[in-house]
Design an enzyme around this catalytic site. Structure first.
Site, PDB file in Angstrom:
ATOM      1  N   THR A  98     -20.746   2.791  -9.223  1.00  0.00           N
ATOM      2  CA  THR A  98     -19.992   2.299 -10.388  1.00  0.00           C
ATOM      3  C   THR A  98     -18.702   1.597  -9.971  1.00  0.00           C
ATOM      4  OG1 THR A  98     -18.702   4.322 -10.603  1.00  0.00           O
ATOM      5  CG2 THR A  98     -20.825   4.269 -11.743  1.00  0.00           C
TER       6      THR A  98
ATOM      7  N   ASP B 220      -6.149   5.045   8.100  1.00  0.00           N
ATOM      8  CA  ASP B 220      -6.677   4.996   9.465  1.00  0.00           C
ATOM      9  C   ASP B 220      -5.563   4.763  10.476  1.00  0.00           C
ATOM     10  OD1 ASP B 220      -9.268   5.499   8.809  1.00  0.00           O
ATOM     11  OD2 ASP B 220      -9.904   3.398   8.811  1.00  0.00           O
TER      12      ASP B 220
ATOM     13  N   ASP C 157      -6.117  -0.664   7.235  1.00  0.00           N
ATOM     14  CA  ASP C 157      -6.294   0.565   6.450  1.00  0.00           C
ATOM     15  C   ASP C 157      -5.138   1.518   6.787  1.00  0.00           C
ATOM     16  OD1 ASP C 157      -8.925   2.354   5.169  1.00  0.00           O
ATOM     17  OD2 ASP C 157      -7.148   3.390   5.947  1.00  0.00           O
TER      18      ASP C 157
ATOM     19  N   ARG D   5     -13.868   6.344  -4.474  1.00  0.00           N
ATOM     20  CA  ARG D   5     -14.522   5.299  -5.252  1.00  0.00           C
ATOM     21  C   ARG D   5     -16.030   5.529  -5.246  1.00  0.00           C
ATOM     22  NH1 ARG D   5     -14.299  -1.135  -4.469  1.00  0.00           N
ATOM     23  NH2 ARG D   5     -15.263  -0.573  -2.526  1.00  0.00           N
TER      24      ARG D   5
HETATM   25  N1  URA Z   1      -6.037   0.373   1.352  1.00  0.00           N
HETATM   26  C1  URA Z   1      -5.596   0.175   2.614  1.00  0.00           C
HETATM   27  O1  URA Z   1      -5.346   1.122   3.345  1.00  0.00           O
HETATM   28  N2  URA Z   1      -5.411  -1.094   3.040  1.00  0.00           N
HETATM   29  C2  URA Z   1      -5.649  -2.170   2.288  1.00  0.00           C
HETATM   30  O2  URA Z   1      -5.440  -3.297   2.737  1.00  0.00           O
HETATM   31  C3  URA Z   1      -6.123  -1.941   0.976  1.00  0.00           C
HETATM   32  C4  URA Z   1      -6.301  -0.666   0.529  1.00  0.00           C
END
Ligand code: URA
Length: 210
Positions: free
Chosen positions: A109, A204, A201, A105
Site C-alpha cells: 500500500t 544506515d 540513508d 512502510r
Molecule cells: N530517509 C533517509 O535516510 N534518507 C533519504 O534521503 C530519505 C529518507
C-alpha cells in the site's frame, strides 16, 4: 507566530552538514557530527520555550530568575534515525519527557504502518518536538504527527536535518499548524524516495548498517 519552515543557516550548522553529506565520512564522524549539529538545531527550535521564574540567591542578593519548564516539554523520536537527533536535544534539555514512534512502510500500500508507540502522558499540556533527520516524502512524518495529535498534542514542532520540497509540501498540507525546522532544503526526491543531493540513508550512516 513562527514561519512554517525555518532553515537554520548558521555557519556551524552548514559546515557540519557539509561534512555529513560527504560519502567518505566515517560512521563515527557522522554520529559525532549529528550530535553536534543537533545541539545547534535544538538551540533554534527551543527559542520560544515557555519559561517560569524561580526565586534564587546569588552570592550578592536574591532575585527572580528565568528557568525552562523542562517538564512541560516532550521530545518524540521517529524511529530509528530520530534517535540520533534526540540525543543531542536531550543533552540540552535533560528534564524533557521522551516518546517514540515506530512506523514502517507497507510495501503494497506504500502507507506507513505503526509498529511502536509510546509517548508521555499529558501531551495536550506540553510543547511537543518531533525529531526525524530526513523529511523526504513526508508520509511517515505526517502520520507520526497525526498519531501525536490523536494523543492530544496541540503544540507541535518538527525538527529535521534535511528536507525535500515534496516533504515540506506534504507536511504543510497535512499539518499547517506544525512549524518545521531544518538545516537545509534540498532539491528533490529521486525515484527511490531519497533526498538529492542529500546524505544517503541517515539510519544506515548513523549506525553503520550498510
Ligand atoms: N530517509 C533517509 O535516510 N534518507 C533519504 O534521503 C530519505 C529518507
Amino acid at each position: 507566530m513562527t514561519d512554517h519552515l525555518t532553515i537554520v543557516t548558521h555557519p556551524l550548522v552548514q559546515h557540519k552538514l557539509t561534512l555529513m553529506r560527504k560519502k567518505d565520512t566515517s560512521t563515527a564522524s557522522f554520529r559525532q557530527l549529528l550530535r553536534e549539529i543537533s545541539l545547534l538545531l535544538a538551540y533554534e527550535v527551543t527559542r520560544e520555550l515557555p519559561m517560569s521564574m524561580q526565586r534564587i540567591e546569588t552570592p550578592l542578593t536574591g532575585m527572580d530568575a528565568p528557568l525552562i519548564e523542562g517538564k512541560k516539554l516532550a521530545l518524540v523520536s521517529i524511529l530509528r534515525a530520530g534517535n540520533g537527533l534526540l540525543d543531542g536535544v536531550l543533552e540540552l534539555i535533560p528534564a524533557a519527557r521522551v516518546g517514540f514512534v515506530g512506523l514502517y512502510r507497507d510495501e503494497e500500500t506504500l502507507q506507513p504502518v505503526q509498529y511502536y508507540y509510546k509517548v508521555p502522558t499529558g501531551l495536550d499540556q506540553r510543547l511537543v518536538i518531533a525529531v526525524d533527520p530526513m523529511l523526504a516524502t513526508g508520509n511517515s512524518s505526517a502520520a507520526a504527527i497525526e498519531l501525536l495529535k490523536k494523543s492530544g498534542a496541540k503544540d507541535i514542532r518538527f525538527l529535521c536535518l534535511l528536507a525535500a520540497p515534496e516533504g515540506v509540501a506534504r507536511m504543510k498540507e497535512a499539518h499547517p499548524d506544525v512549524p518545521i525546522f531544518t538545516a537545509a532544503l534540498d532539491e528533490r526526491l529521486n525515484e527511490k524516495g531519497y533526498i538529492v543531493p542529500g546524505l544517503g540513508d541517515a539510519g544506515d550512516r548513523m549506525y553503520g548498517t550498510k
